[in-house]
Design a protein around this motif. Structure first.
Motif, PDB file in Angstrom:
ATOM      1  N   ASP A  81       0.836  -1.200   0.000  1.00 34.44           N
ATOM      2  CA  ASP A  81       0.000   0.000   0.000  1.00 34.44           C
ATOM      3  C   ASP A  81       0.864   1.240   0.000  1.00 34.44           C
ATOM      4  O   ASP A  81       1.938   1.277   0.584  1.00 34.44           O
ATOM      5  CB  ASP A  81      -0.903   0.013   1.242  1.00 34.44           C
ATOM      6  CG  ASP A  81      -1.901  -1.120   1.187  1.00 34.44           C
ATOM      7  OD1 ASP A  81      -2.348  -1.457   0.079  1.00 34.44           O
ATOM      8  OD2 ASP A  81      -2.209  -1.685   2.262  1.00 34.44           O
ATOM      9  N   SER A  82       0.363   2.250  -0.639  1.00 31.54           N
ATOM     10  CA  SER A  82       1.067   3.523  -0.661  1.00 31.54           C
ATOM     11  C   SER A  82       1.012   4.172   0.709  1.00 31.54           C
ATOM     12  O   SER A  82      -0.027   4.152   1.377  1.00 31.54           O
ATOM     13  CB  SER A  82       0.440   4.427  -1.717  1.00 31.54           C
ATOM     14  OG  SER A  82       0.773   5.764  -1.452  1.00 31.54           O
ATOM     15  N   SER A 135      -4.053   2.703 -12.482  1.00 34.54           N
ATOM     16  CA  SER A 135      -4.782   3.895 -12.917  1.00 34.54           C
ATOM     17  C   SER A 135      -3.908   4.802 -13.777  1.00 34.54           C
ATOM     18  O   SER A 135      -4.406   5.554 -14.602  1.00 34.54           O
ATOM     19  CB  SER A 135      -5.289   4.678 -11.697  1.00 34.54           C
ATOM     20  OG  SER A 135      -4.219   5.340 -11.076  1.00 34.54           O
ATOM     21  N   TYR A 192      -0.948   7.797  -0.285  1.00 32.06           N
ATOM     22  CA  TYR A 192      -2.316   7.885  -0.800  1.00 32.06           C
ATOM     23  C   TYR A 192      -3.285   6.990  -0.032  1.00 32.06           C
ATOM     24  O   TYR A 192      -4.477   7.028  -0.262  1.00 32.06           O
ATOM     25  CB  TYR A 192      -2.355   7.493  -2.273  1.00 32.06           C
ATOM     26  CG  TYR A 192      -1.651   8.466  -3.179  1.00 32.06           C
ATOM     27  CD1 TYR A 192      -2.242   9.674  -3.530  1.00 32.06           C
ATOM     28  CD2 TYR A 192      -0.393   8.170  -3.690  1.00 32.06           C
ATOM     29  CE1 TYR A 192      -1.597  10.563  -4.367  1.00 32.06           C
ATOM     30  CE2 TYR A 192       0.257   9.051  -4.524  1.00 32.06           C
ATOM     31  CZ  TYR A 192      -0.364  10.248  -4.865  1.00 32.06           C
ATOM     32  OH  TYR A 192       0.279  11.128  -5.694  1.00 32.06           O
ATOM     33  N   PHE A 193      -2.743   6.105   0.827  1.00 32.63           N
ATOM     34  CA  PHE A 193      -3.567   5.151   1.563  1.00 32.63           C
ATOM     35  C   PHE A 193      -4.423   4.314   0.622  1.00 32.63           C
ATOM     36  O   PHE A 193      -5.594   4.080   0.870  1.00 32.63           O
ATOM     37  CB  PHE A 193      -4.433   5.869   2.610  1.00 32.63           C
ATOM     38  CG  PHE A 193      -3.600   6.716   3.530  1.00 32.63           C
ATOM     39  CD1 PHE A 193      -2.769   6.106   4.470  1.00 32.63           C
ATOM     40  CD2 PHE A 193      -3.591   8.082   3.427  1.00 32.63           C
ATOM     41  CE1 PHE A 193      -1.986   6.875   5.309  1.00 32.63           C
ATOM     42  CE2 PHE A 193      -2.811   8.853   4.252  1.00 32.63           C
ATOM     43  CZ  PHE A 193      -1.993   8.264   5.202  1.00 32.63           C
ATOM     44  N   ARG A 194      -3.828   3.952  -0.528  1.00 31.65           N
ATOM     45  CA  ARG A 194      -4.495   3.040  -1.448  1.00 31.65           C
ATOM     46  C   ARG A 194      -3.480   1.973  -1.828  1.00 31.65           C
ATOM     47  O   ARG A 194      -2.278   2.127  -1.589  1.00 31.65           O
ATOM     48  CB  ARG A 194      -4.942   3.771  -2.720  1.00 31.65           C
ATOM     49  CG  ARG A 194      -6.096   4.709  -2.494  1.00 31.65           C
ATOM     50  CD  ARG A 194      -6.286   5.625  -3.692  1.00 31.65           C
ATOM     51  NE  ARG A 194      -6.692   4.878  -4.874  1.00 31.65           N
ATOM     52  CZ  ARG A 194      -6.721   5.431  -6.106  1.00 31.65           C
ATOM     53  NH1 ARG A 194      -6.350   6.681  -6.267  1.00 31.65           N
ATOM     54  NH2 ARG A 194      -7.132   4.728  -7.124  1.00 31.65           N
ATOM     55  N   SER A 195      -3.947   0.910  -2.429  1.00 28.97           N
ATOM     56  CA  SER A 195      -2.980  -0.117  -2.802  1.00 28.97           C
ATOM     57  C   SER A 195      -2.168   0.391  -3.993  1.00 28.97           C
ATOM     58  O   SER A 195      -2.683   1.085  -4.871  1.00 28.97           O
ATOM     59  CB  SER A 195      -3.683  -1.433  -3.141  1.00 28.97           C
ATOM     60  OG  SER A 195      -4.065  -1.440  -4.490  1.00 28.97           O
ATOM     61  N   ASN A 196      -0.892   0.024  -3.981  1.00 29.19           N
ATOM     62  CA  ASN A 196      -0.010   0.492  -5.040  1.00 29.19           C
ATOM     63  C   ASN A 196      -0.440  -0.006  -6.408  1.00 29.19           C
ATOM     64  O   ASN A 196      -0.338   0.718  -7.404  1.00 29.19           O
ATOM     65  CB  ASN A 196       1.426   0.047  -4.761  1.00 29.19           C
ATOM     66  CG  ASN A 196       2.031   0.842  -3.614  1.00 29.19           C
ATOM     67  OD1 ASN A 196       1.727   2.016  -3.454  1.00 29.19           O
ATOM     68  ND2 ASN A 196       2.864   0.188  -2.823  1.00 29.19           N
ATOM     69  N   GLU A 207      -3.350  -0.562  -7.440  1.00 30.15           N
ATOM     70  CA  GLU A 207      -4.475   0.252  -7.902  1.00 30.15           C
ATOM     71  C   GLU A 207      -3.968   1.568  -8.487  1.00 30.15           C
ATOM     72  O   GLU A 207      -4.359   1.974  -9.587  1.00 30.15           O
ATOM     73  CB  GLU A 207      -5.363   0.540  -6.692  1.00 30.15           C
ATOM     74  CG  GLU A 207      -6.845   0.682  -6.972  1.00 30.15           C
ATOM     75  CD  GLU A 207      -7.567   0.907  -5.651  1.00 30.15           C
ATOM     76  OE1 GLU A 207      -8.118   1.993  -5.470  1.00 30.15           O
ATOM     77  OE2 GLU A 207      -7.515  -0.006  -4.790  1.00 30.15           O
ATOM     78  N   LEU A 208      -3.057   2.205  -7.749  1.00 26.83           N
ATOM     79  CA  LEU A 208      -2.488   3.464  -8.226  1.00 26.83           C
ATOM     80  C   LEU A 208      -1.791   3.282  -9.569  1.00 26.83           C
ATOM     81  O   LEU A 208      -1.961   4.053 -10.507  1.00 26.83           O
ATOM     82  CB  LEU A 208      -1.476   3.997  -7.207  1.00 26.83           C
ATOM     83  CG  LEU A 208      -2.059   4.645  -5.961  1.00 26.83           C
ATOM     84  CD1 LEU A 208      -0.967   4.823  -4.917  1.00 26.83           C
ATOM     85  CD2 LEU A 208      -2.686   5.984  -6.312  1.00 26.83           C
TER      86      LEU A 208
END
Lengths: 304, 351, 307
Positions: free
Chosen positions: C82-83, C96, C86-90, C92-93
């Motif tokens: 996870d980042s 995108s 950004y508190f999102r999974s890498n 996913e980032l």
């Protein structure tokens, strides 16, 4: 391709005396090219080393907030007191370029040494020892090539932050592999040559053969690799500095000046333009010199 | 392939006619004479052997005829006509029109004259597209099979679908010949094309050429340094030295009673020919002939040479109405040297 | 024949896997051995408990070997963590941003091939003429100009002065023009140089002379006989250039504010988001290795001698 093979052979059979003199003439022309390309480079080096010592240019760090973004002398509003204009803090651009050239050229040279020395040694080792050593080294070379310099820099700098030391480490980590690859191939070829076979048969030690007999035969190759690496190192430095991953203010390098000009590109095009021109001209000269050296040492390998 | 040119009817019109051909190479500080004053007539169905050491101008001759000379090499005198049409003269180069179409060429090393990344089929098809564009796909395919069968290839389909490296050396040479003749040229130039082959394959290739000439009436120029091979195959022989014809004549005459000392020297260097006497090589090597060269080119190596040989150009001595003759002012006697039976058996044993 | 082909493929895949493992290891080592990331993230004023909590959170309190094994396992499963920022999974980032980067890379490499190969061919066929010299000058310049500077200059000329093209940001096809041209220059130069060298070598081969003797036109000879043979080295080196291209892409994305992986990685560095930076490095390395493997396998298609 003009020399169609069989006619060439036939000519060679009839005219053994012709080839050497023509080849010598070509060789002399090439040596002359090497000289003519070295001179401007030496001149640039001399300027960036000597001129700041003379005190004729303003202090590159001195800010004049009332004289920000002055244009170069040939534009309206420019003057010879700041021949190439000033940056957003009113600092003299010419002086910054001359001073920044020191760090840029220094990094070019140091970045070359840290890449070429290990690269050569590793290439010699792999090319001479062959076997599993070669297999391992080859995998490492491939793995290195799989990691572009920006990514390696990112991985380190994300962790350590940027500094001159990190920059040199990045240059070492990325520069050794291309060098090792070429030296390995050349060593492999040399290893099978008669004189090396003779030395091996005579029982000379591997270290002695490699260092005293193989290495001197690779001088030309290594000189060419090193020359080209200087250009690469300068480009890497400027790219990383441009991305704010390299030289940080108050240190000055060409890449850093170029980067600082980006924010004011539309108001003061000259900052980035002149810094980029300086980089391009020096790298172009270095690359031309590399090519000239290549055809000087080995005319057959000339690419362009 | 239809044999259009029956040997007798076309005899009046040579397939290839070379008159006083001169080819020069300009170098930085010199001009070399690669071919000088060469005459040659080649009739349909005839095989002429061009024999000489390397450097004698044989390969330059071949490359001149198909217009593949280096930029610094040009025709400076004389003329070449193919089927009565002039294709080469100083300042004239119409070789592109005959190259591949009316003159087919087989080079020395078949494995290197075939493109390694193209199948035999595409290489043949290309030649047909260039020279027989009117053929339909099926006709072209049939033609490819026919030409390979003519080359004694039993399974043309397999060979057509193969890459050169998948074929044997002999098969590759057959394919190279097929590529030269598939466009039905009237003239075939074979440049040392048997040199790289083993003796058995060599004999097969020679037999192939003999059949080609006999069945299709093509005219063949067979360039070789191998005198025995030339003796076996050719109707007439041109012995070349230093860019000139040293001697021209019917094969039997040249081999049994050479007039030029160089021809005799070449014969003496052939092991089975000089079975009785010692095998003697010719000392020295071919001279470098510049435009300033005067006298006999062979004088430096010739046992019969005297001052006359070195002082002035040597005239051609030949019978009127033919191109046969020799270029020597101290020729060997016209009497036959070794016994014919001996020569024939020697050559047969070697095959 | 097919069994040797299979073993060739297996060898190449094996080598690619080893390369990938080494590259992944290097990425791990660069991230973990160059200092304590947590200390670098939180700065010198952080409290002891804060640091310990974060270390535990990231698994940095475990022995390095264990961390390495976990890292490899996660990577193989496609889990890139996870980042921190950004508190999102890498992953996913990255997914995108990936399409934007791919668009740029593909456009650049296509341009480079479409211009570089004819340029190099022309130079080889017309060796020694001014065509040759012009092509070599373009190629040398291309290798000497910093890409990001070229980008800035193109923005100055085409976006600021002439107002012909947008200076950046993703959008329609017109937004792609300047970034793609900028990024293509370096690979274009390499490809042109290589094509020339490779082509000149092939044109000197006896089979080219033989093809001429068969009366084929220069166009056919160059297009069919020579280009195919010359393509092999060009292909390999082009694939090896991917790394350089990726480096260039980061700079070009930055110059044009192109919302791709490169700018993502730069943001990661700015915020000391080492897990995200590491994830981008992994994706780059995987892309390189896969591409080079594909080229190795493609070799077999182009060169029948390897079959």
């Amino acid at each position: 391709m003009s020399a169609t093979e069989s006619t060439a052979t036939e000519l060679a059979a009839v005219t053994p005396a012709i080839a050497p003199s023509a080849a010598t003439a070509r060789r002399i022309r090439r040596s002359r090219a090497v000289l003519w390309l070295s001179l401007p480079l030496a001149f640039v080096a001399l300027v960036v080393i000597v001129v700041p010592l003379l005190g004729v240019l303003p202090d590159p760090h001195r800010q004049h907030l009332d004289q920000t973004l002055l244009p170069p002398f040939f534009l309206d509003g420019g003057s010879m007191s700041h021949p190439l204009g000033t940056d957003k803090l009113g600092r003299d651009l010419l002086s910054r370029l001359v001073t920044g050239g020191r760090l840029t050229l220094l990094i070019g040279l140091v970045g070359t040494v840290v890449a070429i020395v290990p690269g050569t040694l590793i290439g010699l080792l792999a090319g001479y020892k062959r076997g599993w050593v070669d297999t391992v080294v080859s995998r490492f070379i491939e793995a290195q090539l799989a990691l572009p310099f920006v990514l390696i820099a990112l991985a380190i700098i994300a962790n350590r932050g940027s500094s001159l030391g990190v920059l040199i480490v990045v240059l070492a980590l990325t520069g050794w592999a291309p060098c090792a690859r070429v030296v390995r191939a050349e060593t492999m070829a040399l290893r099978e040559r008669q004189f090396v076979l003779g030395l091996r048969a005579a029982g000379a030690s591997s270290a002695r053969i490699v260092l005293r007999h193989v290495l001197p035969n690779l001088t030309g190759v290594i000189v060419v690799l090193a020359t080209l690496q200087v250009g690469t190192a300068i480009l890497v430095e400027s790219a990383l500095s441009f991305l704010n991953l390299g030289i940080q203010p108050p240190d000055i390098s060409w890449g850093q000046i170029l980067a600082s000009g980006r924010e004011v590109l539309t108001q003061a095009w000259w900052i980035s333009t002149f810094a980029g021109l300086a980089i391009t001209v020096v790298v172009l000269l270095v690359n031309l010199l590399g090519d000239a050296l290549l055809s000087h040492y080995d005319p057959k390998k000339r690419k362009f | 392939m239809t044999a259009t040119a029956a040997p007798q009817t076309a005899a009046a019109e040579p397939a290839l006619r070379i008159d006083d051909l001169r080819v020069e190479a300009r170098l930085a500080d010199d001009t070399l004479l690669l071919v000088d004053g060469l005459d040659l007539d080649l009739r349909p169905g005839e095989i002429v052997g061009v024999v000489g050491e390397s450097g004698s101008g044989k390969t330059t001759l071949v490359r001149t005829l198909i217009g593949l000379l280096d930029k610094n090499v040009t025709v400076t005198a004389g003329a070449v006509a193919v089927g009565g049409e002039q294709v080469l003269a100083p300042g004239v180069d119409r070789t592109e029109a005959v190259r591949g179409a009316r003159i087919g060429t087989v080079f020395q090393d078949a494995s290197r004259s075939l493109n390694p990344v193209l199948k035999v089929r595409s290489q043949l098809r290309e030649v047909l597209k260039a020279h027989k564009p009117q053929l339909s796909k099926a006709e072209a395919a049939e033609k490819m099979r026919t030409v390979l069968r003519r080359m004694q290839i039993d399974d043309p389909e397999r060979v057509l679908g193969s890459y050169p490296h998948q074929l044997s050396g002999g098969q590759r040479q057959r394919v190279a010949i097929a590529l030269a003749v598939v466009s039905e040229p009237q003239i075939v130039l074979a440049d040392e094309c048997t040199t790289a082959l083993d003796v058995t394959t060599q004999a097969e290739v020679v037999a192939l050429f003999r059949d080609l000439v006999a069945e299709l009436g093509v005219a063949l120029v067979f360039v070789t340094h191998d005198l025995l091979l030339a003796a076996d195959l050719c109707d007439r022989i041109v012995v070349m030295y230093g860019g000139q014809a040293a001697e021209v004549g019917p094969t039997r005459r040249v081999l049994l009673a050479p007039r030029h000392p160089y021809s005799a020297g070449l014969l003496a260097a052939v092991p089975s020919w000089s079975a009785d006497g010692p095998i003697r090589g010719i000392d020295g090597s071919a001279p470098r002939v510049t435009t300033a060269f005067s006298g006999c080119r062979f004088a430096g190596r010739c046992p019969r040479a005297d001052d006359d040989c070195r002082s002035a150009p040597i005239p051609w001595s030949g019978a009127a109405g033919t191109r046969d003759g020799y270029r020597c002012i101290h020729p060997l006697a016209a009497a036959p040297a070794p016994a014919p039976a001996q020569a024939a058996s020697g050559s047969a044993a070697d095959r | 024949m097919s069994s040797s082909l299979a073993s060739f493929g297996a060898r190449k895949i094996g080598a690619a896997l080893v390369t990938l493992l080494l590259a992944l290891t290097a990425a791990f080592a660069l991230g973990h051995l160059s200092g304590d990331p947590v200390y670098n993230i939180l700065g010198p004023l952080a409290q002891r408990e804060q640091i310990d909590a974060m270390r535990a959170d990231l698994g940095l309190d475990k022995p390095i070997a264990e961390q390495y094994v976990t890292y490899l396992g996660d990577t193989v499963r496609g889990e890139l963590g996870d980042s921190l920022q950004y508190f999102r999974s890498n992953s996913e980032l990255i997914s995108s941003r990936l399409p934007q980067s791919l668009q740029l890379l593909v456009a650049a490499i296509v341009l480079a091939i479409l211009i570089g190969v004819p340029l190099g061919t022309l130079a080889a066929v017309k060796e020694g003429t001014w065509w040759d010299r012009a092509a070599s000058t373009v190629a040398l310049l291309g290798q000497s100009v910093p890409v990001f500077w070229l980008g800035l200059m193109l923005i100055l000329i085409f976006a600021v002065q002439l107002r012909l093209l947008p200076s950046g940001q993703s959008g329609g096809l017109d937004h792609l023009i300047l970034p793609a041209i900028t990024l293509s220059l370096l690979p274009l130069a390499h490809i042109a140089r290589l094509t020339r060298a490779s082509m000149a070598e092939v044109l000197a081969e006896p089979y080219i002379d033989a093809a001429r003797a068969r009366g084929l036109s220069t166009r056919r000879i160059v297009g069919l006989h020579a280009l195919r043979n010359a393509a092999l080295p060009v292909l390999t080196v082009t694939a090896l250039q991917t790394g350089v291209l990726l480096s260039g892409a980061v700079a070009v994305e930055y110059v044009y504010s192109w919302p791709g992986l490169g700018t993502l990685a730069l943001e990661a560095v700015q915020f000391r988001d080492y897990t995200l930076a590491q994830a981008v490095v992994i994706v780059g390395a995987v892309a390189f290795v896969v591409l080079n493997l594909l080229v190795d396998l493609l070799y077999v298609v182009v060169d029948p001698r390897l079959r």
